[in-house]
Every structure is written in C-alpha cells, then in structure tokens.
Motif scaffolding. Structure first.
Motif, PDB file in Angstrom:
ATOM      1  N   PHE A 473     -20.690  18.512 -52.878  1.00  0.00           N
ATOM      2  CA  PHE A 473     -19.722  18.683 -51.797  1.00  0.00           C
ATOM      3  C   PHE A 473     -19.980  17.672 -50.676  1.00  0.00           C
ATOM      4  N   LYS A 474     -21.238  17.348 -50.435  1.00  0.00           N
ATOM      5  CA  LYS A 474     -21.551  16.316 -49.444  1.00  0.00           C
ATOM      6  C   LYS A 474     -20.951  14.971 -49.860  1.00  0.00           C
ATOM      7  N   VAL A 475     -21.121  14.645 -51.140  1.00  0.00           N
ATOM      8  CA  VAL A 475     -20.595  13.372 -51.652  1.00  0.00           C
ATOM      9  C   VAL A 475     -19.079  13.356 -51.574  1.00  0.00           C
ATOM     10  N   ALA A 476     -18.451  14.485 -51.939  1.00  0.00           N
ATOM     11  CA  ALA A 476     -16.987  14.538 -51.884  1.00  0.00           C
ATOM     12  C   ALA A 476     -16.477  14.353 -50.458  1.00  0.00           C
ATOM     13  N   GLY A 477     -17.217  14.879 -49.480  1.00  0.00           N
ATOM     14  CA  GLY A 477     -16.783  14.700 -48.102  1.00  0.00           C
ATOM     15  C   GLY A 477     -16.994  13.282 -47.593  1.00  0.00           C
ATOM     16  N   ALA A 478     -18.072  12.634 -48.052  1.00  0.00           N
ATOM     17  CA  ALA A 478     -18.369  11.272 -47.580  1.00  0.00           C
ATOM     18  C   ALA A 478     -17.597  10.205 -48.339  1.00  0.00           C
ATOM     19  N   HIS A 479     -17.143  10.525 -49.525  1.00  0.00           N
ATOM     20  CA  HIS A 479     -16.446   9.545 -50.370  1.00  0.00           C
ATOM     21  C   HIS A 479     -15.171  10.183 -50.934  1.00  0.00           C
ATOM     22  N   GLN A 481     -12.611   8.931 -52.051  1.00  0.00           N
ATOM     23  CA  GLN A 481     -12.069   8.248 -53.224  1.00  0.00           C
ATOM     24  C   GLN A 481     -12.693   8.746 -54.523  1.00  0.00           C
ATOM     25  N   ALA A 482     -13.800   9.487 -54.397  1.00  0.00           N
ATOM     26  CA  ALA A 482     -14.442  10.021 -55.594  1.00  0.00           C
ATOM     27  C   ALA A 482     -13.676  11.204 -56.174  1.00  0.00           C
ATOM     28  N   GLU A 483     -12.800  11.804 -55.382  1.00  0.00           N
ATOM     29  CA  GLU A 483     -12.061  12.969 -55.864  1.00  0.00           C
ATOM     30  C   GLU A 483     -11.011  12.553 -56.884  1.00  0.00           C
ATOM     31  N   ARG A 484     -10.916  13.320 -57.968  1.00  0.00           N
ATOM     32  CA  ARG A 484      -9.941  13.028 -59.016  1.00  0.00           C
ATOM     33  C   ARG A 484      -8.566  13.526 -58.599  1.00  0.00           C
ATOM     34  N   PRO A 586     -12.578  26.023 -57.768  1.00  0.00           N
ATOM     35  CA  PRO A 586     -13.457  25.074 -57.076  1.00  0.00           C
ATOM     36  C   PRO A 586     -14.253  24.220 -58.068  1.00  0.00           C
ATOM     37  N   GLY A 587     -14.251  22.924 -57.801  1.00  0.00           N
ATOM     38  CA  GLY A 587     -15.009  22.000 -58.627  1.00  0.00           C
ATOM     39  C   GLY A 587     -14.297  21.500 -59.863  1.00  0.00           C
ATOM     40  N   TRP A 588     -13.213  22.164 -60.271  1.00  0.00           N
ATOM     41  CA  TRP A 588     -12.536  21.760 -61.503  1.00  0.00           C
ATOM     42  C   TRP A 588     -11.934  20.364 -61.379  1.00  0.00           C
ATOM     43  N   ASN A 589     -11.583  19.974 -60.177  1.00  0.00           N
ATOM     44  CA  ASN A 589     -10.978  18.648 -60.000  1.00  0.00           C
ATOM     45  C   ASN A 589     -12.006  17.529 -60.151  1.00  0.00           C
ATOM     46  N   GLY A 590     -13.293  17.899 -60.294  1.00  0.00           N
ATOM     47  CA  GLY A 590     -14.299  16.880 -60.540  1.00  0.00           C
ATOM     48  C   GLY A 590     -14.450  16.540 -62.013  1.00  0.00           C
ATOM     49  N   ILE A 591     -13.794  17.308 -62.891  1.00  0.00           N
ATOM     50  CA  ILE A 591     -13.870  17.046 -64.326  1.00  0.00           C
ATOM     51  C   ILE A 591     -12.857  15.967 -64.674  1.00  0.00           C
ATOM     52  N   ARG A 592     -13.344  14.839 -65.098  1.00  0.00           N
ATOM     53  CA  ARG A 592     -12.475  13.694 -65.328  1.00  0.00           C
ATOM     54  C   ARG A 592     -11.791  13.730 -66.683  1.00  0.00           C
ATOM     55  N   THR A 593     -12.472  14.228 -67.706  1.00  0.00           N
ATOM     56  CA  THR A 593     -11.962  14.132 -69.084  1.00  0.00           C
ATOM     57  C   THR A 593     -11.771  15.525 -69.666  1.00  0.00           C
ATOM     58  N   PRO A 594     -10.538  16.019 -69.723  1.00  0.00           N
ATOM     59  CA  PRO A 594     -10.305  17.360 -70.273  1.00  0.00           C
ATOM     60  C   PRO A 594     -10.629  17.465 -71.756  1.00  0.00           C
ATOM     61  N   GLY A 595     -10.647  16.331 -72.474  1.00  0.00           N
ATOM     62  CA  GLY A 595     -10.924  16.381 -73.903  1.00  0.00           C
ATOM     63  C   GLY A 595     -12.293  16.943 -74.237  1.00  0.00           C
ATOM     64  N   ARG A 596     -13.225  16.937 -73.291  1.00  0.00           N
ATOM     65  CA  ARG A 596     -14.559  17.471 -73.575  1.00  0.00           C
ATOM     66  C   ARG A 596     -14.571  18.993 -73.681  1.00  0.00           C
ATOM     67  N   LEU A 597     -13.471  19.637 -73.308  1.00  0.00           N
ATOM     68  CA  LEU A 597     -13.353  21.072 -73.559  1.00  0.00           C
ATOM     69  C   LEU A 597     -13.263  21.376 -75.049  1.00  0.00           C
ATOM     70  N   MET A 598     -13.125  20.323 -75.850  1.00  0.00           N
ATOM     71  CA  MET A 598     -13.152  20.500 -77.296  1.00  0.00           C
ATOM     72  C   MET A 598     -14.464  21.117 -77.759  1.00  0.00           C
TER      73      MET A 598
END
Length: 775
Positions: A473-479, A481-484, A586-598
């Motif tokens: 959460f610290k990183v998301a607040g400081a950056h 652009q890191a949010e998906r 919360p946090g789900w928007n940090g998952i970049r690749t949904p295919g890994r739910l396979m």
C-alpha cells in the motif's frame, strides 16, 4: 458296601474301592507296550461311555483285584461299566506315585518297573513313554468323568485317581530320558519352537526407522522429489551456472531470496528498503518477494550461491506442489493412484511450463497442502463427510501456518487463495450457526478446541497478510503508475482457445501448437492447456467416480467459474465476472495476469480425475477379490497406472536453460551507491544478481513496474559522461558508474565511452570489460 456323595453329587467309592484301584494300578504296570499304548484310547472311550451299569460300580470295583490277577494278558479288559472305570484309573497309578498306599516300586524311583507288579519290562524307557501317554489320557478321562452330565448314574473317578494321573504324567516325563535326575533336560524339547528373541534397543530403533521408511507419506515424499528432479531436468545439471527458461526474472527472484536472507541476518528493520532502485523507499515491495524462502537465503553468498539456491527451490517447489495435491486428494477420499494423478496434473500441467521463469507462480504447493491439513483437522472428507472423531486441532494450526507461509511467497498467487479461505470460513461460520441454533441444535458442533484453533490460526493468517500488505500500500501511494487498470488486464486476458494451446516449452505439444500460439496476442500468459489427458479423465470422472454426484457437480461448477475468471475481460468484457472483483476486492487490481487463475482450474480438474481413477482401481480390486489368486494380474495393475504415466508424459519439458552472465570483477570491489550502464528491465535483473556479493546500493532494478525516477536516470544518462548527467547523478548520491563494453554496441555509449573526462571532475578506470567512472 457304602459310597459317599462327592461335592458335585456323584457317588464316590469307599476305601474298599480305593484298594481295588490300587490293585488295578499294580496290574497295569505289567502291561506290554502295545497294551499300554491302547489303554489311553480305551479309557477315553470308556470314560465318555459310562452307562447303565454305573450303579453297580462299587461292587465291580471291589472285584477288580481278582480280575487284575487273573487277566494280565488281556490288558486289564474286564466286562462291565465298573471294570471300565477301573481301567480308566489304573494307568495313571502305574506310572505315577502310588497315592492309595499300594506297595510296589515305581519307575520314578528306580527307572524300571517292579517285577512283582506284572512281569519284567524289557525296555524301561519305552514303557515310560507308553505310560506317559496313558497317564495323559487318564488325566483327560478323569476330567471327563468328573464333568459328565450323567455322572450320577455312571459315577466319577475318585480324587485319588485324578491325583495319580497327574503324578504319573510327571513321572513319565522324567522317565522318558531313562534317568532319575530331575534337573536333566528333556530331549524332546529340541522339537519345540524356539522363543522369539527380545530385540535390543538398537534393533527396535532400526525397526522403527524401517516402518517409517515404507510409510505411505515417506514413499509419497520420496516419489515427489524423484519426479521433480526428473521432470525439471536439466535444472540440476549445472545448478550454479544456468537458470530455467531465461536469466531475467529468475535472476530477479534469485536476488530476492538472497536479499531476504541477508537482511534478516544483518538488519531486519531495513528489509523493505532493499539495495536496488536507489534511492527509492519500500523497493523490496515492487514485486512479489518470495519472503517465505528467506531461510534458504541465509545459506551462502554471491551470485553462484544465489543461482544454486534458486535451482534447488525450483525443483523443491515442483515436489511440494505434487505432494500437496496428493495429500489433498487423499484427505478428500481418493485412492493412492487417483491422488497421484491429481498431484502430477497439478505440478506438471503443460501450461505451467510457460511459467518456468516465475518461481512465485511455480511455488503453489502450499495451497493444496494447507487445504489438506485444514480438512484433516476438521475431520472432513469429500467422500465421507464430517467425522467428529477424526478432528484434531494440531492439524488446524499447521494448516493455517502453511497458508500464511504460502501468502508470504507473493500476493499474485496468494491473494486469490486468501479470498478462497475467507469464503470458506464464512461458509463454515454460517454452517456452525445453523447447526448450533437452528437446524437440529447441537452443543458445540465443531468442538471448543477446534473453534479456538480456527480463531487463533485465522488471526495469525490475517495478521501475516496485513503486515505483508502494508509495504505494498505504501508503494501504491508513492507510485500511482504502478496501479493496474482494466485496460491493462485486457492485454493479458486469454481467449477460450488458450485453454487448448500448449506453450513452446512443452515437449509433446510445443511444436504442434506453434500456429495456435501465433494467433494469441501474448502467448507467454495465454497458453493455458492443463493437459488433454487431464481433460479426458475429468470428463470421465463426471460419470464414473468415487465422489457423489452432488460433489462432482460442485467440482464441475468450480472448473467453469475459474475458467471464466481466468479469461479476464474476454468473457463478455468481464462485466459480471472479473470486473466486479477488480473494482471491489482490495488488492485484486494488483493482479496483472488473470490467466494464472488457471491454477485453480487445474486443481479442480485433478480432483475430478482422481475420482475416476480411484473408482477404476476400486473396481479392479472388487473383480479380482472373488478370483484365485485374489490380487489383480501384473498387466491389470499396470493398466491402473496408465493414467498417471500419460499425465506425466504430457508434463515433459523442453525448457531452455541459458547460462547466467558472469559477475564482473568490479562488482565485487566497487562500493555503492553505483549505477551500471546500459540500464534496462532485462539488463538490470542480472545486475541485481551480481550485487549479492556486497549488496551495495544500486540505482538499477527490475520489477513489475518502472519507477519514474529510474526512467529519468535512464534518459539523462544516455549522454554519459557529460556535465548534465554527472551533476544529476551526484545529486542522487551516486558515487560510481560502471559501463559494460560488451553491451554498448549500437548505443550512444559506443561513441562516448572513450571520450575525455577532463573538466568533469571524475576519473576513469578500466577493469576487464568494465569502465569504472568515479564521481
């Protein structure tokens, strides 16, 4: 002649009858070996057949001395029931001590029969053997006579007879050796079974170790390790010099393990402030950390140790994935072979070969293992339901601990797992409430200790997750652009064709699916084939399985739901599937690749397949249970292993193992903060690995996103060395710059590397292929 009533109510001969018995014993001593041999059976027959004449037994008994004197050759055979009774007692008196006071010398005293008792015996030893048999028979006859239901009519042998029979048996046992010394060993003891020797302490320890070595879980663990080595080969061929798939992301993850181990030993408070991405804060949280592997990172230093560590953990991750899925299937009720199919399909699914460079994705074995432990602790099985007698709070604590460990490896895989556990806890809580208060009220349906274990374990899991989430959460607040964004998710969302397409690393399907991969927008994250054999076995498990129908339908529903979620925004733009999760969890928007739910789809397909294979193995045993021999033939037993062999065959890899770039000597001596040029995502990851010798501060770094400051550094230093770039780096606090000559072809540094540095206030030094600029 009078008689007495015994305690059991049967008549007992008076003293005259006892004297007659004594005379009968003296007579029996003169019997031949053949007669003695036949006395026991005759007495047995007579003792069980005492009949009508039993009332006259006392009178007949009184006449026995005469009969004994006149009929020695007849072997003491006298007519009448009374005579038969006298015979029953006579042999015992002949071989034992004379309990009635009759004269005569016994074999016990002198090893031979008295000549006056009926004639000389040629062989005393033989007579003693015959008499022993007769005495044993008389003992049984005395018992039979005493317990005869018709004893009131036929009469029972006297106590003297019974005692004489016992004494005679003892004397016969002693006289079998032909000696008269009581301490002499019996020669027939050689034919007795030898007593089992008492094992020593060492012997008991060896046996205990042996039992554990052949235990199911020992064999399952060893088999998982052996298969992991074979199916990931050649990972361990050159474990200090090569990495699987490529040396970019694996180099980053090798550095992560090394950093976590190093910093926990030296300065744990600065763990999240890593030596890379200088001068950024919370830089260790720029990607999944593999923090759970920190204990391994404490062993060894330097790039070679980091590469070796990575390869070992890569192999062990496959072994744990198979063992964890095996344990889950076994706990749910599948057979051994079916569980092995579930474990193999989960660990070696073809789609996972494309993730060989992502250790945090391969490290998924904690998921099924934690679920197996939690199910075991709650006494729950898919096949057998809830069994309270199998509850054990220790397994519950272990399950929550393993779940927390899995979460510490990374949120990319751990976050969906955390939400699954949260949903399971919610369902369990509702079930507990209903059973406790509404439907068939039961006092403490799960048990107080189990409830405490769940509360403590759940809080521990939540606490670990919360602490690990703070840096992110610290990183998301400081950056920001890191949010998906949902647009980013669309780039990596696979189409339905991806579920039937194998990656290039598949030895079986890779070349055949080359055209299908070319049609995918981003095939490294869209080739999601779990295996055609697994599809077939799971389909068969819908119709023929050890699972109940409702459980099969539940597993099928899970397969469909997880496949839909793995498609991301490809399934009707994800409006009612992936997007709500992306927006609200919360946090789900940090998952970049949904295919890994396979990963979840593969696990559920494996459980369906395990049900089918287990049912087939059970049917084979039932068919052969009625045959001789009752076990299946070797060929049929091999047939039950065929599904496992086919699943493992589809998991064979053709993964490349490139050699890791060697660490420049300057990286072992130059102090930080420093910058290594050229700098890019792919080049910076090996640089991070090189820094594991000194862990000096680096401006370089590679992660799931690029900080703006690192972007600025890369842009400004394109003209290095010049005054602008030197001043900029000095402001950042950089003290040294390393320029790699073997990577500057086609870059601006190809021209400026030999430019004079006079007037810039810096010095230049060359060490091998590295040019060192000291600011």
């Amino acid at each position: 002649m009078t008689t007495e009533q015994s305690a059991s109510g049967s008549p007992r001969p008076d003293s005259a009858a006892e004297k007659a018995d004594a005379a009968g014993k003296t007579e029996a001593a003169g019997k031949t070996d053949t007669t003695g041999a036949t006395t026991g059976p005759a007495a047995a027959r007579t003792g069980g057949a005492r009949s009508k004449a039993g009332a006259a037994e006392p009178k007949a008994g009184a006449a026995e001395p005469k009969a004994g004197a006149t009929e020695p050759k007849a072997g003491g055979a006298r007519p009448g029931a009374g005579t038969a009774h006298a015979e029953a007692g006579a042999p015992a008196g002949a071989v034992g001590s004379d309990g009635t006071g009759a004269t005569g010398v016994t074999e016990t005293e002198n090893g031979k029969t008295d000549d006056t008792a009926g004639g000389a015996d040629k062989t005393a030893t033989k007579a003693g053997r015959d008499d022993a048999r007769a005495g044993a028979t008389d003992k049984d006859d005395a018992k039979a006579g005493g317990t005869d239901k018709d004893g009131a009519k036929a009469g029972a042998p006297s106590k003297t007879d019974a005692k004489a029979g016992k004494d005679g048996a003892k004397a016969a046992g002693k006289s079998q050796d032909g000696g008269n010394k009581e301490g002499k060993p019996d020669r027939w003891e050689a034919f007795a079974s030898a007593p089992e020797p008492v094992p020593s302490r060492l012997g008991r320890a060896v046996r205990a170790v042996g039992r554990r070595l052949i235990h199911e879980w020992t064999l399952a663990t060893l088999a998982s390790l052996a298969l992991a080595v074979l199916l990931t080969w050649p990972t361990l061929r050159y474990p200090r010099h090569t990495l699987p798939q490529d040396y970019w992301d694996p180099s980053l993850q090798a550095w992560q393990m090394a950093w976590s181990g190093h910093i926990l030993l030296t300065n744990p408070a600065q763990m999240w402030q890593s030596n890379t991405f200088f001068p950024e804060s919370w830089s260790f949280a720029f990607s999944d950390t593999l923090l759970g592997y920190a204990p391994a990172g404490m062993i060894g230093t330097g790039p070679e140790a980091a590469v070796l560590r990575y390869n070992i953990m890569f192999v062990l991750a496959h072994a744990l994935a198979m063992l964890g899925a095996y344990a889950l299937a076994r706990q749910l009720g599948a057979g051994r072979i079916g569980s092995a199919v579930a474990g193999a399909s989960f660990a070696y699914a073809p789609w996972l070969l494309a993730q060989a460079g992502h250790l945090h994705v391969i490290s998924n074995g904690g998921i099924p293992l934690a679920l197996a432990m939690l199910a075991r602790g709650h006494g729950w099985s898919l096949r057998h339901g809830y069994r309270p007698e199998r509850r054990h709070d220790g397994w519950v604590y272990a399950g929550w601990f393993v779940a927390a460990w899995q979460l510490s490896l990374g949120f990319g895989i751990g976050l969906p797992f955390a939400y699954f556990l949260a949903g399971t806890v919610l369902v369990a809580a509702v079930t507990w409430f209903l059973r406790r208060w509404v439907v068939r009220p039961v006092k403490r349906p799960f048990g107080r200790r189990l409830l405490i274990a769940d509360l403590v374990g759940g809080l521990f899991f939540a606490g670990v997750g919360g602490l690990l989430a703070i840096p992110y959460f610290k990183v998301a607040g400081a950056h920001p652009q890191a949010e998906r964004s949902i647009g980013d998710i669309g780039v990596y969302s696979p189409p339905a064709a991806g579920f039937f397409t194998a990656p290039a690393e598949s030895r079986v399907w890779g070349a055949l699916h080359e055209g299908a991969r070319a049609a995918l927008p981003w095939h490294p994250e869209m080739t999601l084939l779990p295996g055609f054999v697994l599809y077939a076995l799971a389909a068969g498990g819908l119709f023929f399985s050890v699972w109940k129908l409702r459980h099969r339908l539940l597993l099928l529903t899970g397969v469909v739901v997880t496949m839909v979620l793995a498609m991301g925004t490809r399934f009707f733009d994800g409006t009612f599937t992936y997007v709500p999760l992306f927006d609200h969890l919360p946090g789900w928007n940090g998952i970049r690749t949904p295919g890994r739910l396979m990963l979840w789809t593969t696990l559920l397909l494996g459980l369906l397949a395990a049900g089918a294979v287990s049912a087939f193995a059970t049917r084979v045993r039932e068919v052969y249970a009625e045959r001789i021999p009752s076990w299946p033939s070797p060929w049929l037993r091999l047939a039950t292993l065929l599904p496992l062999v086919l699943v493992l065959g589809e998991g064979l890899n053709a993964t490349p193992h490139p050699v890791v770039p060697s660490q420049p000597a300057a990286m072992r001596t130059v102090e930080g903060p420093l910058l290594v040029l050229p700098s890019s995502q792919s080049l910076d990851q090996p640089v991070m690995l090189w820094s594991t010798s000194k862990f000096q501060d680096l401006v370089n770094g590679g992660s799931g996103f690029t900080p703006r400051q690192l972007d600025d550094v890369r842009r400004v230093t394109l003209a290095f060395p010049d005054q602008t770039s030197v001043d900029y780096l000095r402001v950042l606090g950089v003290r040294n710059v390393l320029l790699m000559r073997d990577h500057i072809v086609g870059t601006p540094w190809e021209v400026t590397v030999d430019a004079p540095v006079d007037g810039l206030g810096i010095t230049r030094e060359e060490v091998g292929n590295i040019v060192i600029y000291r600011l």
